[in-house]
Design an enzyme around this catalytic site. Structure first.
Site, PDB file in Angstrom:
ATOM      1  N   ARG A 197      12.200  37.152  -0.129  1.00  0.00           N
ATOM      2  CA  ARG A 197      10.762  37.397  -0.192  1.00  0.00           C
ATOM      3  C   ARG A 197      10.104  37.574   1.181  1.00  0.00           C
ATOM      4  NH1 ARG A 197       8.240  33.008  -3.803  1.00  0.00           N
ATOM      5  NH2 ARG A 197      10.256  31.961  -3.772  1.00  0.00           N
TER       6      ARG A 197
ATOM      7  N   ASN B 165       4.379  49.970  45.772  1.00  0.00           N
ATOM      8  CA  ASN B 165       5.633  49.238  45.991  1.00  0.00           C
ATOM      9  C   ASN B 165       6.854  49.985  45.506  1.00  0.00           C
ATOM     10  OD1 ASN B 165       4.601  48.859  43.366  1.00  0.00           O
ATOM     11  ND2 ASN B 165       5.883  47.061  43.063  1.00  0.00           N
TER      12      ASN B 165
ATOM     13  N   TYR C  28      -4.036  46.359  42.579  1.00  0.00           N
ATOM     14  CA  TYR C  28      -2.657  46.071  42.197  1.00  0.00           C
ATOM     15  C   TYR C  28      -1.893  45.541  43.409  1.00  0.00           C
ATOM     16  CZ  TYR C  28       2.218  46.384  41.038  1.00  0.00           C
ATOM     17  OH  TYR C  28       3.532  46.062  40.848  1.00  0.00           O
TER      18      TYR C  28
ATOM     19  N   ALA D 272     -11.639  51.147  55.098  1.00  0.00           N
ATOM     20  CA  ALA D 272     -11.701  51.513  53.677  1.00  0.00           C
ATOM     21  C   ALA D 272     -11.124  52.905  53.453  1.00  0.00           C
ATOM     22  CB  ALA D 272     -13.142  51.461  53.189  1.00  0.00           C
TER      23      ALA D 272
ATOM     24  N   GLY E 254      20.491  30.327   2.335  1.00  0.00           N
ATOM     25  CA  GLY E 254      19.751  31.258   1.470  1.00  0.00           C
ATOM     26  C   GLY E 254      19.342  32.523   2.207  1.00  0.00           C
TER      27      GLY E 254
HETATM   28  C1  UD1 Z   1      15.710  23.137  -5.084  1.00  0.00           C
HETATM   29  C2  UD1 Z   1      15.953  21.940  -5.983  1.00  0.00           C
HETATM   30  C3  UD1 Z   1      14.658  21.604  -6.727  1.00  0.00           C
HETATM   31  C4  UD1 Z   1      13.547  21.355  -5.747  1.00  0.00           C
HETATM   32  C5  UD1 Z   1      13.405  22.539  -4.812  1.00  0.00           C
HETATM   33  C6  UD1 Z   1      12.431  22.238  -3.697  1.00  0.00           C
HETATM   34  C7  UD1 Z   1      18.286  22.106  -6.610  1.00  0.00           C
HETATM   35  C8  UD1 Z   1      19.227  22.462  -7.698  1.00  0.00           C
HETATM   36  N1  UD1 Z   1      17.002  22.256  -6.902  1.00  0.00           N
HETATM   37  O1  UD1 Z   1      15.412  24.216  -5.953  1.00  0.00           O
HETATM   38  O2  UD1 Z   1      14.853  20.462  -7.537  1.00  0.00           O
HETATM   39  O3  UD1 Z   1      12.338  21.122  -6.440  1.00  0.00           O
HETATM   40  O4  UD1 Z   1      14.645  22.848  -4.186  1.00  0.00           O
HETATM   41  O5  UD1 Z   1      12.208  23.392  -2.962  1.00  0.00           O
HETATM   42  O6  UD1 Z   1      18.690  21.668  -5.565  1.00  0.00           O
HETATM   43  N2  UD1 Z   1      20.794  26.759  -0.320  1.00  0.00           N
HETATM   44  C9  UD1 Z   1      22.010  26.919   0.325  1.00  0.00           C
HETATM   45  N3  UD1 Z   1      23.125  27.249  -0.398  1.00  0.00           N
HETATM   46  C10 UD1 Z   1      23.068  27.438  -1.735  1.00  0.00           C
HETATM   47  C11 UD1 Z   1      21.836  27.281  -2.393  1.00  0.00           C
HETATM   48  C12 UD1 Z   1      20.718  26.925  -1.674  1.00  0.00           C
HETATM   49  O7  UD1 Z   1      22.081  26.770   1.547  1.00  0.00           O
HETATM   50  O8  UD1 Z   1      24.114  27.729  -2.322  1.00  0.00           O
HETATM   51  C13 UD1 Z   1      19.614  26.411   0.450  1.00  0.00           C
HETATM   52  C14 UD1 Z   1      18.614  27.544   0.437  1.00  0.00           C
HETATM   53  O9  UD1 Z   1      18.728  28.303   1.631  1.00  0.00           O
HETATM   54  C15 UD1 Z   1      17.279  26.843   0.392  1.00  0.00           C
HETATM   55  C16 UD1 Z   1      17.575  25.492  -0.227  1.00  0.00           C
HETATM   56  O10 UD1 Z   1      18.974  25.318  -0.165  1.00  0.00           O
HETATM   57  O11 UD1 Z   1      16.763  26.597   1.676  1.00  0.00           O
HETATM   58  C17 UD1 Z   1      17.042  25.376  -1.635  1.00  0.00           C
HETATM   59  O12 UD1 Z   1      17.709  26.295  -2.446  1.00  0.00           O
HETATM   60  P1  UD1 Z   1      17.018  27.037  -3.633  1.00  0.00           P
HETATM   61  O13 UD1 Z   1      18.024  27.809  -4.354  1.00  0.00           O
HETATM   62  O14 UD1 Z   1      15.806  27.727  -3.157  1.00  0.00           O
HETATM   63  O15 UD1 Z   1      16.603  25.810  -4.543  1.00  0.00           O
HETATM   64  P2  UD1 Z   1      15.364  25.755  -5.498  1.00  0.00           P
HETATM   65  O16 UD1 Z   1      15.640  26.571  -6.679  1.00  0.00           O
HETATM   66  O17 UD1 Z   1      14.139  25.982  -4.758  1.00  0.00           O
END
Ligand code: UD1
Ligand code: CA
Length: 456
Positions: free
Chosen positions: A15, A384, A364, A421, A11
């Site tokens: 934010r 130094n 120093y 001194a 991800g």
């Molecule tokens: C996900 C869960 C949700 C849970 C929540 C907890 C799913 C569909 N939903 O939602 O049920 O309550 O986490 O926080 O799984 N990521 C990837 N590749 C991707 C998509 C996501 O690596 O293609 C990683 C993101 O970096 C992140 C994590 O997976 O760290 C969660 O992804 P995110 O899209 O934030 O899921 P949520 O919508 O929060």
């Protein structure tokens, strides 16, 4: 049973509003992702696969661990899609645990209880009861309390939105079953993503009894999405760590005002005042006392050392019974032998100080080797640096450097030498001899101090 761990870290972390990929933001001095990796490692898995995407090379480059397997997910098409990318690397394990690169505080006990929940079945979820479950996937159970499926917040009906039990995202499954379910995922949902959470209904359709376990503390499953959440989890981490250290015998005057970003080994009866920050690898001997507002990085500190308020120590070795501070700065590659004293507004760098030597005020010392029982007077400066190169200053045992002296390096002060001194010393000052360089004092008789002209 062999275990493989997948850590999802693809991800973007919009934010955070940062150029740094989210999973590289530090918590207690280490990238968020490293916390997930270390939690995985403590389970002794056969293999750890990190799924990365945004900031790819930068994320990968931050870790040198040769045991990690990195899999790129170019397009983030959902958590199920991400896990699918990792599966080819995990064909030889029995179970797969899914963790997240932005969830740093998972404790061993929580992961062990999740693993236990999956002992006699093919899928277990880590779930939690949230007072405010907005945004999370909800755990849908039947009237007998058996898990049926997970519904994402955006896909949930009004009554499903009432459910307080949420999906943390962390789960463990039999590898063979998980592979089959992941292959069958589709993206017919409000976000058009391949939801990992849909494996639950597929498992239920296969007759699997889906189990669950819960973390002891809700912050264990909290993810970092913005800097406020990061700061909150940093405080929780520090709180738990301080608690552990105190139970091992460390005295913290105020655990809420103590930060350790690294590893601390300590002896008996060590006391740490408020607002102390320790970083890197720190070793404190018995009876060490550290004053308020002090920062120590990568140091070994001997038994009985007293470090007073407002000191900064970095990459140094401090012998037993030394006293340091207040307001002392010890820079890298400094070694103090036993019983040395460094006082206020003393800066020392790349130097050795012998047993019982004292450098107590406004000085120093750089690139110097100082013998034992030396007294360096207030305001002494080792010059130094000549603008191009650094040079060393050697001061023999028992020498006495008068206040406000400049020792222009390379300089060599013999043992037992006394420097008057205010001297500027260039080159050698012989042992057991008074050396001084100073304009002769004179008094001018009859000299009149100027007086103000009277106003016209
Ligand atoms: C996900 C869960 C949700 C849970 C929540 C907890 C799913 C569909 N939903 O939602 O049920 O309550 O986490 O926080 O799984 N990521 C990837 N590749 C991707 C998509 C996501 O690596 O293609 C990683 C993101 O970096 C992140 C994590 O997976 O760290 C969660 O992804 P995110 O899209 O934030 O899921 P949520 O919508 O929060
Ligand atoms: Ca999320």
């Amino acid at each position: 049973m062999t275990l493989g761990v997948v850590i999802l870290a693809a991800g973007q972390g919009t934010r955070m509003r940062s150029k740094l990929p989210k999973v590289l933001h530090p918590l207690a001095g280490r990238p968020l992702l490293d916390h997930a990796i270390q939690a995985a490692k403590r389970l002794s898995p056969t293999r750890i696969v990190v799924v990365y995407g945004h900031g790819g090379e930068q994320v990968k480059g931050a870790f040198s661990d040769p045991d990690l397997i990195w899999v790129e997910q170019e397009e983030q098409l959902g958590t199920g899609h991400a896990v699918a990318h990792a599966l080819p690397e995990l064909q030889d394990v029995d179970q797969i645990l899914v963790l997240y690169g932005d969830v740093p505080l998972l404790r061993d006990r929580t992961l062990t209880s999740l693993t236990t929940a999956c002992m006699y079945t093919d899928l277990a979820l880590l779930t939690a009861a949230f007072e405010n479950p907005i945004g999370y996937g909800r755990i849908v159970r039947d009237t007998d309390g058996r898990i049926q499926r997970i519904v994402e917040h955006r896909d949930a009906t009004a009554s499903e939105l009432e459910i307080k039990e949420i999906n943390t995202g962390i789960l463990i499954a039999k590898r063979e079953s998980l592979s089959g379910w992941v292959e069958r995922l589709d993206n017919s949902n409000s976000q058009g993503e391949f939801y990992l959470t849909d494996v639950v209904s597929l498992a239920v359709a296969d007759g699997v009894s889906v189990q669950s376990s819960q973390p002891e503390d809700l912050d264990e499953v909290a993810g970092v999405n913005d800097r406020a959440q990061l700061a909150h989890l940093e405080r929780r981490f520090q709180e738990w760590q301080a608690d552990r250290l105190m139970r091992k015998g460390l005295s913290l005057r105020d655990p809420n005002r103590f930060d350790l970003r690294g590893n601390l080994a300590f002896g008996q009866d060590v006391t740490i005042e408020a607002n102390v920050l320790l970083e890197g690898e720190i070793h404190l001997g018995d009876n060490v006392a550290i004053g308020a507002n002090t920062v120590i990085r990568n140091c070994r500190v001997g038994d009985g050392v007293v470090i007073r308020e407002n000191c900064v120590l970095e990459d140094a070795v401090i012998g037993v019974d030394c006293t340091i501070g207040p307001f002392t700065r010890i820079r890298p590659e400094t070694e103090l032998a036993n019983n040395a004293h460094l006082g206020n507004f003393v800066e020392i760098k790349k130097s050795q100080v012998g047993t019982g030597s004292k450098i107590n005020h406004l000085t120093y010392v750089g690139d110097s080797t100082i013998g034992s029982s030396v007294n360096v007077g207030a305001g002494t400066i080792t010059c130094n640096y000549d603008g191009a190169n650094k040079h060393r200053t050697l001061i023999g045992d028992g020498a006495f450097i008068g206040s406000n002296s400049s020792l222009v390096a390379p300089a060599e002060i013999g043992s037992g030498a006394t420097i008057g001194a205010g001297s500027t010393i260039t080159g050698k000052a012989p042992e057991d001899t008074l050396t001084l360089s100073r304009a002769k004092q004179m008094s001018i008789k009859g000299w009149k101090r100027p007086v103000k002209k009277p106003k016209e």
